[in-house]
Design a protein around this motif. Sequence first.
Motif, PDB file in Angstrom:
ATOM      1  N   ASP A 266     -14.166   5.400   7.289  1.00  0.00           N
ATOM      2  CA  ASP A 266     -12.933   5.360   7.480  1.00  0.00           C
ATOM      3  C   ASP A 266     -12.483   6.993   8.124  1.00  0.00           C
ATOM      4  O   ASP A 266     -12.611   7.818   7.559  1.00  0.00           O
ATOM      5  CB  ASP A 266     -12.191   5.063   6.342  1.00  0.00           C
TER       6      ASP A 266
ATOM      7  N   GLU B 213      -8.102   9.764  15.036  1.00  0.00           N
ATOM      8  CA  GLU B 213      -7.340   9.833  13.771  1.00  0.00           C
ATOM      9  C   GLU B 213      -8.086  10.617  12.467  1.00  0.00           C
ATOM     10  O   GLU B 213      -7.212  11.371  11.730  1.00  0.00           O
ATOM     11  CB  GLU B 213      -7.646   8.510  13.163  1.00  0.00           C
TER      12      GLU B 213
ATOM     13  N   ARG C 265       3.772  -9.960   7.834  1.00  0.00           N
ATOM     14  CA  ARG C 265       3.388  -8.849   8.206  1.00  0.00           C
ATOM     15  C   ARG C 265       4.611  -7.909   8.725  1.00  0.00           C
ATOM     16  O   ARG C 265       4.121  -6.586   8.722  1.00  0.00           O
ATOM     17  CB  ARG C 265       2.503  -8.883   9.484  1.00  0.00           C
TER      18      ARG C 265
ATOM     19  N   SER D  12      -3.807 -12.710   9.297  1.00  0.00           N
ATOM     20  CA  SER D  12      -3.955 -11.356   8.838  1.00  0.00           C
ATOM     21  C   SER D  12      -3.690 -10.448  10.019  1.00  0.00           C
ATOM     22  O   SER D  12      -3.684  -9.284   9.888  1.00  0.00           O
ATOM     23  CB  SER D  12      -5.239 -11.013   8.282  1.00  0.00           C
TER      24      SER D  12
ATOM     25  N   LYS E  53      -5.816  -9.791  12.284  1.00  0.00           N
ATOM     26  CA  LYS E  53      -7.038  -9.327  12.532  1.00  0.00           C
ATOM     27  C   LYS E  53      -8.306 -10.101  13.126  1.00  0.00           C
ATOM     28  O   LYS E  53      -7.979 -11.388  12.962  1.00  0.00           O
ATOM     29  CB  LYS E  53      -7.791  -8.728  11.259  1.00  0.00           C
TER      30      LYS E  53
ATOM     31  N   ASP F 210       2.887   7.156   4.430  1.00  0.00           N
ATOM     32  CA  ASP F 210       1.685   6.605   4.916  1.00  0.00           C
ATOM     33  C   ASP F 210       1.160   5.702   3.935  1.00  0.00           C
ATOM     34  O   ASP F 210       1.078   5.736   2.747  1.00  0.00           O
ATOM     35  CB  ASP F 210       0.586   7.454   4.929  1.00  0.00           C
ATOM     36  N   PRO F 211       1.123   4.303   4.342  1.00  0.00           N
ATOM     37  CA  PRO F 211       0.983   3.102   3.321  1.00  0.00           C
ATOM     38  C   PRO F 211      -0.601   3.432   2.889  1.00  0.00           C
ATOM     39  O   PRO F 211      -0.895   2.941   1.691  1.00  0.00           O
ATOM     40  CB  PRO F 211       0.909   1.816   4.438  1.00  0.00           C
ATOM     41  N   GLY F 212      -1.515   3.948   3.616  1.00  0.00           N
ATOM     42  CA  GLY F 212      -2.785   4.237   3.089  1.00  0.00           C
ATOM     43  C   GLY F 212      -2.789   5.260   1.848  1.00  0.00           C
ATOM     44  O   GLY F 212      -3.560   4.907   0.657  1.00  0.00           O
TER      45      GLY F 212
ATOM     46  N   VAL G 110       0.568  -4.819   4.564  1.00  0.00           N
ATOM     47  CA  VAL G 110      -0.880  -5.074   4.433  1.00  0.00           C
ATOM     48  C   VAL G 110      -1.729  -3.934   4.014  1.00  0.00           C
ATOM     49  O   VAL G 110      -2.431  -3.929   3.443  1.00  0.00           O
ATOM     50  CB  VAL G 110      -1.424  -5.821   5.446  1.00  0.00           C
ATOM     51  N   GLU G 111      -1.329  -2.687   4.881  1.00  0.00           N
ATOM     52  CA  GLU G 111      -2.311  -1.810   4.534  1.00  0.00           C
ATOM     53  C   GLU G 111      -2.152  -0.948   3.314  1.00  0.00           C
ATOM     54  O   GLU G 111      -3.190  -0.627   2.699  1.00  0.00           O
ATOM     55  CB  GLU G 111      -1.847  -0.555   5.744  1.00  0.00           C
TER      56      GLU G 111
ATOM     57  N   ARG H 145      -3.900  -3.150   0.862  1.00  0.00           N
ATOM     58  CA  ARG H 145      -5.464  -3.180   1.006  1.00  0.00           C
ATOM     59  C   ARG H 145      -6.095  -1.920   0.470  1.00  0.00           C
ATOM     60  O   ARG H 145      -6.893  -1.981  -0.330  1.00  0.00           O
ATOM     61  CB  ARG H 145      -5.802  -3.186   2.497  1.00  0.00           C
ATOM     62  N   ALA H 146      -5.399  -1.017   0.823  1.00  0.00           N
ATOM     63  CA  ALA H 146      -5.759   0.629  -0.040  1.00  0.00           C
ATOM     64  C   ALA H 146      -5.727   0.469  -1.337  1.00  0.00           C
ATOM     65  O   ALA H 146      -6.598   1.346  -1.875  1.00  0.00           O
ATOM     66  CB  ALA H 146      -5.139   1.584   0.790  1.00  0.00           C
TER      67      ALA H 146
END
Lengths: 271, 271
Positions: free
Chosen positions: A132, A164, B24, B94, B96, B132-134, B163-164, B167-168
Amino acid sequence: MAHGRRSRIESLSNPLVKRMRLLREKRHRRAEGLFLAEGLRIATEAREAGVLPAWLFLGEEGAAHPLARALIDATLAAGGEVIDTTPAILSKLSGKDNPQTVVGIYAEPSATLADLDRNAAPIWLVAERLRDPGNLGTMLRTADAIGAGGLILLDESTDPYGVEAVRASMGAIFTQALVQARWDDFLPWLRSGPGQLVATWLADDTLDYQAVRYEAPTFILIGNESQGMPESYAAAADVRVKMPMMGKADSLNAAVAAAVMAYEVLNQRRR
Amino acid sequence: MAHGRRSRIESLSNPLVKRMRLLREKRHRRAEGLFLAEGLRIATEAREAGVLPAWLFLGEEGAAHPLARALIDATLAAGGEVIDTTPAILSKLSGKDNPQTVVGIYAEPSATLADLDRNAAPIWLVAERLRDPGNLGTMLRTADAIGAGGLILLDESTDPYGVEAVRASMGAIFTQALVQARWDDFLPWLRSGPGQLVATWLADDTLDYQAVRYEAPTFILIGNESQGMPESYAAAADVRVKMPMMGKADSLNAAVAAAVMAYEVLNQRRR
């Protein structure tokens, strides 16, 4: 000292613009030996670390910023080209709708293990098959924060010069040493001098990360985000440690694990 | 107990597929009170936490996985619908190209501060205007790892059900309490019971984060990624602390800062 020049580009079909926008793709970065960093803040960090862009693209707002003057002067003095340009071209370069108004194009460093002075810093981060780019940049940022020497990327990791990763590094891409190597080259290099290799490894007989006295230079090895590291890598380490996991999860995010480990090593050195 | 049903959908224009793919987007999540989580691993974490999907979409590979059986049975027993489907529909859901072969649609929880039992855990994370969603998902994952009670999101933060972020979180979205609140509601709630509010705040008179004895329940407050927190928030905290910064950078990634702080609090409790 060479002196660069200042010019203006307003055409989206300008050949330099077309060429530089391709730097968003890894194969073009590799072919050109160049990468792109967005933002006045990162460009200023780079300048303070003595790194100047080959090309500096400035929007009107970027050019007018108080910090831009020193950056422009230093870029020209180092022989770089300063290019006043339009928001549309900045968008094209960065691939973003709302681009930063400063975009620098930098030469990719190509340090190898042989270039590293392991005694220059007490802590080094080592990441194995890091996938990542956000994690990679975050690790560089953490490395800078703890006074590490740099980051060694093992085997097939994500490209540290992608937009990124550069962005997440918050400028640490310019202040930290960065080396890409294969494990089979890293281990002999490590053993050719002082250095304690510490693997984060969750197993029953693994030591608590606070129960170990770390020795400088400490090399903190973090495994792949989803699979961790190969067992043989952990076995080759001087010590295997784990952070306490109190919940359902059996692992931390890779950049988080690196930071928690690194601060423990730093904290022991502070005592 | 209600019993759900198992069906098959193969048409990309199926109305349920069209409806679910809209999840989404945040406004559709809000309107439906639903969110989407990808992957058998996360769905299994959810099941183990007692959370089952309203709809469970399975590709052939997902349906055949050894872990899928328990998930399918539990989903049906809880009244959910299990839908065997195609890779193209999983991609559509998704967004993706290479989708996971399990996609669950879950009801969004809507806990408020009044629902939290602050004494249920010794540590809570509090993030202010997290962008930041992450970072958000990573904080949830860390919260789970350190045995925290949950994450309180203050003011306008990124959507934790995107979704992000899901997932994280690696499933911690299902195991950690999650509350969204305004600072003006959070502070009175905090002061209505026990709790030490600890702000990460870089200033000359700020204490070293290892020089403070933390008291349970400890609320660790992390500010916005680029601006930090408002000075008034830091001033309202019981203590302001900082991690040592040895390099050029003057801050850590928000999720990293939360983790380094949280492990210090946990480590003090372990001694």
